[in-house]
Design an enzyme around this catalytic site. Structure first.
Site, mmCIF file in Angstrom:
data_model
loop_
_atom_site.group_PDB
_atom_site.id
_atom_site.type_symbol
_atom_site.label_atom_id
_atom_site.label_comp_id
_atom_site.label_asym_id
_atom_site.label_seq_id
_atom_site.Cartn_x
_atom_site.Cartn_y
_atom_site.Cartn_z
ATOM 1 N N GLY A 248 0.738 -1.255 0.000
ATOM 2 C CA GLY A 248 0.000 0.000 0.000
ATOM 3 C C GLY A 248 0.764 1.299 0.000
ATOM 4 O O GLY A 248 0.148 2.363 -0.131
ATOM 5 N N GLU A 290 3.953 -6.255 1.877
ATOM 6 C CA GLU A 290 3.705 -6.743 0.516
ATOM 7 C C GLU A 290 3.626 -5.608 -0.492
ATOM 8 O O GLU A 290 2.563 -5.350 -1.052
ATOM 9 C CB GLU A 290 2.384 -7.515 0.475
ATOM 10 C CG GLU A 290 2.369 -8.744 1.330
ATOM 11 C CD GLU A 290 0.978 -9.339 1.432
ATOM 12 O OE1 GLU A 290 0.893 -10.569 1.568
ATOM 13 O OE2 GLU A 290 -0.009 -8.595 1.362
ATOM 14 N N PRO A 291 4.727 -4.926 -0.740
ATOM 15 C CA PRO A 291 4.684 -3.832 -1.708
ATOM 16 C C PRO A 291 4.503 -4.350 -3.131
ATOM 17 O O PRO A 291 5.142 -5.322 -3.527
ATOM 18 C CB PRO A 291 6.053 -3.172 -1.536
ATOM 19 C CG PRO A 291 6.945 -4.277 -1.053
ATOM 20 C CD PRO A 291 6.075 -5.144 -0.190
ATOM 21 N N ARG A 293 2.844 -1.829 -5.985
ATOM 22 C CA ARG A 293 2.957 -0.553 -6.700
ATOM 23 C C ARG A 293 4.319 0.125 -6.486
ATOM 24 O O ARG A 293 4.944 0.577 -7.439
ATOM 25 C CB ARG A 293 1.838 0.364 -6.180
ATOM 26 C CG ARG A 293 1.647 1.657 -6.936
ATOM 27 C CD ARG A 293 0.673 2.567 -6.176
ATOM 28 N NE ARG A 293 -0.620 1.946 -5.937
ATOM 29 C CZ ARG A 293 -1.612 1.921 -6.798
ATOM 30 N NH1 ARG A 293 -1.487 2.492 -7.967
ATOM 31 N NH2 ARG A 293 -2.755 1.342 -6.492
ATOM 32 N N ARG A 330 -6.827 2.433 -15.890
ATOM 33 C CA ARG A 330 -6.917 3.031 -14.557
ATOM 34 C C ARG A 330 -7.590 4.396 -14.525
ATOM 35 O O ARG A 330 -8.189 4.765 -13.521
ATOM 36 C CB ARG A 330 -5.537 3.073 -13.876
ATOM 37 C CG ARG A 330 -4.994 1.649 -13.625
ATOM 38 C CD ARG A 330 -3.778 1.615 -12.725
ATOM 39 N NE ARG A 330 -4.100 2.030 -11.379
ATOM 40 C CZ ARG A 330 -3.745 3.182 -10.839
ATOM 41 N NH1 ARG A 330 -3.033 4.061 -11.523
ATOM 42 N NH2 ARG A 330 -4.103 3.484 -9.619
ATOM 43 N N TYR A 334 -10.740 4.560 -12.195
ATOM 44 C CA TYR A 334 -10.624 5.356 -10.966
ATOM 45 C C TYR A 334 -10.204 6.809 -11.180
ATOM 46 O O TYR A 334 -9.786 7.464 -10.229
ATOM 47 C CB TYR A 334 -9.586 4.769 -9.990
ATOM 48 C CG TYR A 334 -9.299 3.306 -9.990
ATOM 49 C CD1 TYR A 334 -10.149 2.413 -9.324
ATOM 50 C CD2 TYR A 334 -8.151 2.792 -10.588
ATOM 51 C CE1 TYR A 334 -9.849 1.060 -9.268
ATOM 52 C CE2 TYR A 334 -7.847 1.431 -10.534
ATOM 53 C CZ TYR A 334 -8.696 0.568 -9.872
ATOM 54 O OH TYR A 334 -8.404 -0.768 -9.805
ATOM 55 N N CYS A 361 -14.156 1.975 -28.840
ATOM 56 C CA CYS A 361 -15.485 2.548 -29.046
ATOM 57 C C CYS A 361 -16.166 2.698 -27.706
ATOM 58 O O CYS A 361 -17.014 1.883 -27.320
ATOM 59 C CB CYS A 361 -16.299 1.658 -29.972
ATOM 60 S SG CYS A 361 -15.702 1.770 -31.639
ATOM 61 N N GLU A 362 -15.758 3.745 -26.984
ATOM 62 C CA GLU A 362 -16.159 3.906 -25.595
ATOM 63 C C GLU A 362 -15.742 5.327 -25.219
ATOM 64 O O GLU A 362 -14.552 5.628 -25.228
ATOM 65 C CB GLU A 362 -15.353 2.861 -24.792
ATOM 66 C CG GLU A 362 -15.741 2.671 -23.379
ATOM 67 C CD GLU A 362 -16.956 1.753 -23.229
ATOM 68 O OE1 GLU A 362 -17.084 0.786 -23.989
ATOM 69 O OE2 GLU A 362 -17.774 2.060 -22.370
ATOM 70 N N TYR A 390 -0.140 -2.221 -12.298
ATOM 71 C CA TYR A 390 -1.574 -2.291 -12.630
ATOM 72 C C TYR A 390 -1.911 -1.725 -14.008
ATOM 73 O O TYR A 390 -2.974 -1.133 -14.197
ATOM 74 C CB TYR A 390 -2.414 -1.601 -11.532
ATOM 75 C CG TYR A 390 -2.108 -2.144 -10.153
ATOM 76 C CD1 TYR A 390 -2.456 -3.450 -9.813
ATOM 77 C CD2 TYR A 390 -1.452 -1.382 -9.198
ATOM 78 C CE1 TYR A 390 -2.149 -3.969 -8.563
ATOM 79 C CE2 TYR A 390 -1.140 -1.901 -7.944
ATOM 80 C CZ TYR A 390 -1.499 -3.186 -7.637
ATOM 81 O OH TYR A 390 -1.188 -3.689 -6.406
#
Ligand SMILES: *Cc1c(COP(=O)(O)O)cnc(C)c1O
Length: 431
Positions: A248, A290-291, A293, A330, A334, A361-362, A390
């Site tokens: 995190g 637990e890194p 990112r 991403r 988000y 197409c979005e 990610y």
């Protein structure tokens, strides 16, 4: 620039890991993910050294491989004798394919199937991180059939208040992950483990969320976990070997984010953990983190070619690229911030404010809005920085778009670590 592996050369081109990104675009095509392997190694060993120094000999990081999973990344972690965390049988398979020593793997997931458990046991995964009683019973059953005892950690939810820490959303009492301490479920699960054969409880795991810039939420989570551990020691004389605090730590995506010294943060957190242990009168367990990112994000960058540009007078401008939400979902998911630059014109004035649009197409297929770059022409190279985490691991084939390759750079030398998907690959599974 944003990170030390980025610079501008005399031709006004963006360099990454010592390589001219426009040369990479010429040689390997676009879009392409670039991975700076030296920085991956450096980041992981920073955690290894700091955790060992400040948290004790048995403390260490596990690379959260969901952030970036391909065969080569497990080989890098192997080079450092590191441990990994895997959350799916696909990641497990990839690590096995890399020749990774699976006794150094921790197997997560809130809904492991019977087949997943069988796969993990067959490959001798070191630790299962058990999320619930269903999984516990199945591991015990299968391990006993194999005549072995499986080491486990229990995933518990410390119940960190999301109002105090807005970004943190996996350690809440109502999370889909783990057994909550607050409701007594965690203690019940613990008691159940004590009477379950063929499993050996080594400790507890919590993961409070991602992209967290302060140490305080980790310290708060550690305090709650250590209080729980102290209670189990007093009531059941249970000795906890490992306390896993999850991943995190935040990453610098734009100039607005702070520069972070991970070793310094680990040092600060270690002091707080020591104080909590003194308060509760317990011996400090080995600490795991637990890194994901923070190991790989800045070690990655994506290059694209600009196609069409659109100016809607009085409204907004668009610059379109030959990739988008299929290789980086991403922003669509988000609204994640990213830094975008024109890699072949780094010294030109950034006077064109635009939205970087993908090719799907979005309407939501955007990489970023309100980006200032030089007014692009067709064929310019756009680089999106800090995409190592990610992005590849979340890529899809929506609109039958083939996934880009990963070009790994080690000691200034690029090579293909994952080849570009072909149209034939897209049809390879079709009956
Ligand atoms: C996602 C995740 C991580 C990694 O989080 P980062 O924010 O990438 O460091 C670690 N542990 C668990 C259990 C996770 O789900």
């Amino acid at each position: 620039m944003l990170h030390k592996n980025l610079s501008v050369n005399s031709a006004g081109h963006l360099e990454f890991a010592g390589v001219d990104t426009t040369e990479i675009a010429k040689e390997y095509g676009t879009p392409a993910y670039l991975v700076d392997e030296n920085l991956v190694l450096e980041n992981f060993s920073t955690y290894q050294k700091a955790m060992k120094e400040y948290m004790g000999e048995g403390s260490m990081p596990l690379f959260a491989s969901k952030a970036l999973s391909y065969t080569g990344i497990y080989r890098l972690i192997s080079e450092l004798n590191g441990c990994i965390d895997i959350v799916s049988p696909g990641e497990l398979y990839t690590a096995v394919n890399a020749g990774f020593d699976m006794s150094r793997a921790f197997f997560h997931g809130s809904n492991k199937t019977d087949a997943d458990i069988a796969f993990g046991l067959k490959e001798n995964v070191g630790y299962f991180v058990v999320d619930n009683v269903f999984e516990l019973e199945e591991i015990s059953k299968q391990a006993s059939a194999l005549g072995k005892t499986q080491k486990i950690l229990l995933r518990v939810t410390p119940g960190i208040d999301p109002h105090t820490h807005a970004k943190i959303n996996t350690g809440k009492v109502d999370s889909k992950f783990g057994a909550p301490i607050e409701t007594g479920i965690a203690e019940k699960l613990f008691c159940k483990v004590l009477e379950t054969p063929n499993v050996q409880l080594e400790g507890f795991h919590s993961h409070i969320g991602s992209q967290i810039f302060e140490t305080e939420p980790f310290s708060d989570a550690a305090r709650i976990m250590l209080e729980f551990i102290a209670m189990l020691h007093e009531k059941y004389q249970f000795e906890t070997n490992y306390l896993n605090l999850g991943g995190g730590f935040g990453v610098r995506y734009t100039e607005d984010d702070p520069v972070i010294d991970y070793a310094e943060r680990i040092k600060k957190l270690s002091g707080e953990i020591r104080e909590h242990c003194e308060d509760f009168g317990i011996k400090q367990p080995n600490i795991l983190m637990e890194p994901g990112r923070s190991i790989v994000a800045a070690a990655g960058l994506t290059i694209y070619e600009i196609g069409s540009t659109k100016e809607i007078e009085g409204f907004k401008n668009y610059a379109s690229i030959d990739g988008g939400m299929t290789d980086n979902p991403r922003y669509a998911l988000y609204q994640s911030p990213y830094t975008c630059v024109l890699a072949n014109r780094m010294n030109d004035e950034c006077d064109f404010v635009c939205t970087i649009a993908g090719r799907c197409c979005e309407s939501g297929d955007l990489i970023q809005e309100n980006v200032a770059i030089p007014k692009p022409t067709r064929g310019d190279i756009l680089a999106v920085l800090v995409t190592g985490a990610y992005n590849y691991s979340m890529a899809s084939n929506y609109n039958r778009v083939p996934r880009p390759p990963i070009i790994a750079i080690r000691d200034g030398k690029p090579r293909v670590a994952v080849r570009r998907e072909t149209y034939a690959d897209l049809c390879a599974l079709d009956a």
